[in-house]
Design an enzyme around this catalytic site. Structure first.
Site, PDB file in Angstrom:
ATOM      1  N   LYS A  15       0.829  -1.209   0.000  1.00 31.43           N
ATOM      2  CA  LYS A  15       0.000   0.000   0.000  1.00 31.43           C
ATOM      3  C   LYS A  15       0.864   1.260   0.000  1.00 31.43           C
ATOM      4  O   LYS A  15       0.624   2.180  -0.774  1.00 31.43           O
ATOM      5  CB  LYS A  15      -0.930   0.032   1.228  1.00 31.43           C
ATOM      6  N   ARG A  87      -9.372   1.284   8.768  1.00 39.51           N
ATOM      7  CA  ARG A  87      -8.890  -0.037   9.174  1.00 39.51           C
ATOM      8  C   ARG A  87      -9.986  -0.826   9.890  1.00 39.51           C
ATOM      9  O   ARG A  87      -9.770  -1.985  10.229  1.00 39.51           O
ATOM     10  CB  ARG A  87      -7.775   0.136  10.182  1.00 39.51           C
ATOM     11  N   ARG A 121      11.406  -6.220   4.994  1.00 41.84           N
ATOM     12  CA  ARG A 121      11.178  -4.814   4.618  1.00 41.84           C
ATOM     13  C   ARG A 121      12.137  -3.890   5.376  1.00 41.84           C
ATOM     14  O   ARG A 121      12.397  -4.067   6.546  1.00 41.84           O
ATOM     15  CB  ARG A 121       9.735  -4.417   4.950  1.00 41.84           C
ATOM     16  N   ARG A 154      11.357  -1.348  10.838  1.00 39.79           N
ATOM     17  CA  ARG A 154      10.344  -0.887  11.781  1.00 39.79           C
ATOM     18  C   ARG A 154      10.233  -1.882  12.938  1.00 39.79           C
ATOM     19  O   ARG A 154      10.307  -3.087  12.725  1.00 39.79           O
ATOM     20  CB  ARG A 154       8.980  -0.795  11.069  1.00 39.79           C
ATOM     21  N   ARG A 165      -0.212  -8.660  13.734  1.00 37.69           N
ATOM     22  CA  ARG A 165      -0.747  -7.660  12.800  1.00 37.69           C
ATOM     23  C   ARG A 165      -1.619  -8.326  11.742  1.00 37.69           C
ATOM     24  O   ARG A 165      -2.629  -7.779  11.325  1.00 37.69           O
ATOM     25  CB  ARG A 165       0.393  -6.866  12.152  1.00 37.69           C
TER      26      ARG A 165
HETATM   27  P1  AMP Z   1       0.935   0.879   9.097  1.00 41.22           P
HETATM   28  O1  AMP Z   1       2.140   1.702   8.837  1.00 41.22           O
HETATM   29  O2  AMP Z   1      -0.238   1.261   8.249  1.00 41.22           O
HETATM   30  O3  AMP Z   1       1.219  -0.612   9.061  1.00 41.22           O
HETATM   31  O4  AMP Z   1       0.488   1.197  10.611  1.00 41.22           O
HETATM   32  C1  AMP Z   1       1.344   0.929  11.704  1.00 41.22           C
HETATM   33  C2  AMP Z   1       0.534   0.856  12.995  1.00 41.22           C
HETATM   34  O5  AMP Z   1      -0.131   2.108  13.219  1.00 41.22           O
HETATM   35  C3  AMP Z   1      -0.585  -0.178  12.975  1.00 41.22           C
HETATM   36  O6  AMP Z   1      -0.134  -1.473  13.316  1.00 41.22           O
HETATM   37  C4  AMP Z   1      -1.526   0.406  14.027  1.00 41.22           C
HETATM   38  O7  AMP Z   1      -1.037   0.180  15.342  1.00 41.22           O
HETATM   39  C5  AMP Z   1      -1.430   1.897  13.769  1.00 41.22           C
HETATM   40  N1  AMP Z   1      -2.426   2.347  12.762  1.00 41.22           N
HETATM   41  C6  AMP Z   1      -2.178   2.836  11.507  1.00 41.22           C
HETATM   42  N2  AMP Z   1      -3.313   3.160  10.874  1.00 41.22           N
HETATM   43  C7  AMP Z   1      -4.319   2.865  11.749  1.00 41.22           C
HETATM   44  C8  AMP Z   1      -5.738   2.968  11.685  1.00 41.22           C
HETATM   45  N3  AMP Z   1      -6.369   3.430  10.595  1.00 41.22           N
HETATM   46  N4  AMP Z   1      -6.447   2.555  12.764  1.00 41.22           N
HETATM   47  C9  AMP Z   1      -5.845   2.096  13.872  1.00 41.22           C
HETATM   48  N5  AMP Z   1      -4.512   1.968  13.995  1.00 41.22           N
HETATM   49  C10 AMP Z   1      -3.749   2.356  12.946  1.00 41.22           C
END
Ligand code: AMP
Length: 208
Positions: A15, A87, A121, A154, A165
């Site tokens: 994404k 999400r 990654r 990360r 996750r």
């Molecule tokens: P990502 O970079 O999109 O994988 O997001 C990393 C972390 O941020 C996720 O594992 C969640 O803990 C938090 N996070 C990101 N976007 C959301 C969302 N829309 N709703 C809730 N938590 C989020």
């Protein structure tokens, strides 16, 4: 061209990579809730302090914090790409009340592929460019090709957190596929293909 775009899909589906490419090519804003949250954590803000414990475990940050955070950033006039938001169904319902989206692109990837991709990654600390040590490694180990920044893993891309996750994705986020299908907005894309092929599939969906 459709220009209010949601990118759905499990963590590691591509994404972020696709959103950056699409945003640059089409002059759209790229809104990544994960990037915004990581920045809040790095700056030690109140929101960052609240969000960190959830992020470290690979759990979702509570809906209301996310909805409040994104609300002011949605600019109706220009187009934008939402990456990592919504999400949950609660977030999708809140989004519907703020702005009508044009399309939801579901970048599908199996659990096995997610685990393989996320554990290899790496991300540039300076410009955010995303690499994969298996499929798309940098020319020089640990250094960003674009800006010379340091590449890092990360915390939530470590093995223990990845599995959680994916479980969280299946339970809380996968229902959004049906949510957007019902509204006639869903397009499926095969995320197991290479970056360019996925970009082509998305480009075709945006003009159809
Ligand atoms: P990502 O970079 O999109 O994988 O997001 C990393 C972390 O941020 C996720 O594992 C969640 O803990 C938090 N996070 C990101 N976007 C959301 C969302 N829309 N709703 C809730 N938590 C989020």
């Amino acid at each position: 061209m459709k220009n209010k775009i949601i990118l759905l899909g499990p963590p590691g589906a591509g994404k972020g990579t696709q959103a950056k490419l699409l945003a640059a090519k089409n002059g759209l804003a790229h809104l990544s809730t994960g990037d915004i949250l990581r920045d809040e954590v790095a700056r030690g803000t109140d929101l960052g302090k609240k969000a960190k414990e959830y992020m470290d475990r690979g759990d979702l940050v509570p809906d209301q914090l996310i909805i409040d955070m994104i609300r002011g950033r949605l600019d109706e006039s220009a187009g934008f790409i939402l990456d990592g938001f919504p999400r949950t169904v609660t977030q999708a319902e809140a989004l519907e009340k703020i702005v009508a989206m044009d399309i939801a692109i579901n970048i599908a990837l199996s659990r096995e592929d997610v685990i393989k991709r996320l554990s290899s990654r790496r991300v540039c600390r300076k410009c955010g460019k995303i690499y994969n040590l298996l499929y798309n490694p940098p020319a020089v180990d640990g250094v960003c090709d674009e800006c010379g920044g340091e590449l890092y893993q990360r915390d939530d891309d470590k093995r223990e957190v990845i599995e959680n996750r994916y479980d969280v994705y299946e339970q809380a986020t996968a229902p959004l596929i049906g949510f957007y299908k019902e509204r006639g907005l869903l397009v499926d894309v095969d995320g197991s293909k290479g970056t360019e092929e996925v970009t082509e599939q998305i480009a075709a969906a945006l003009v159809s």
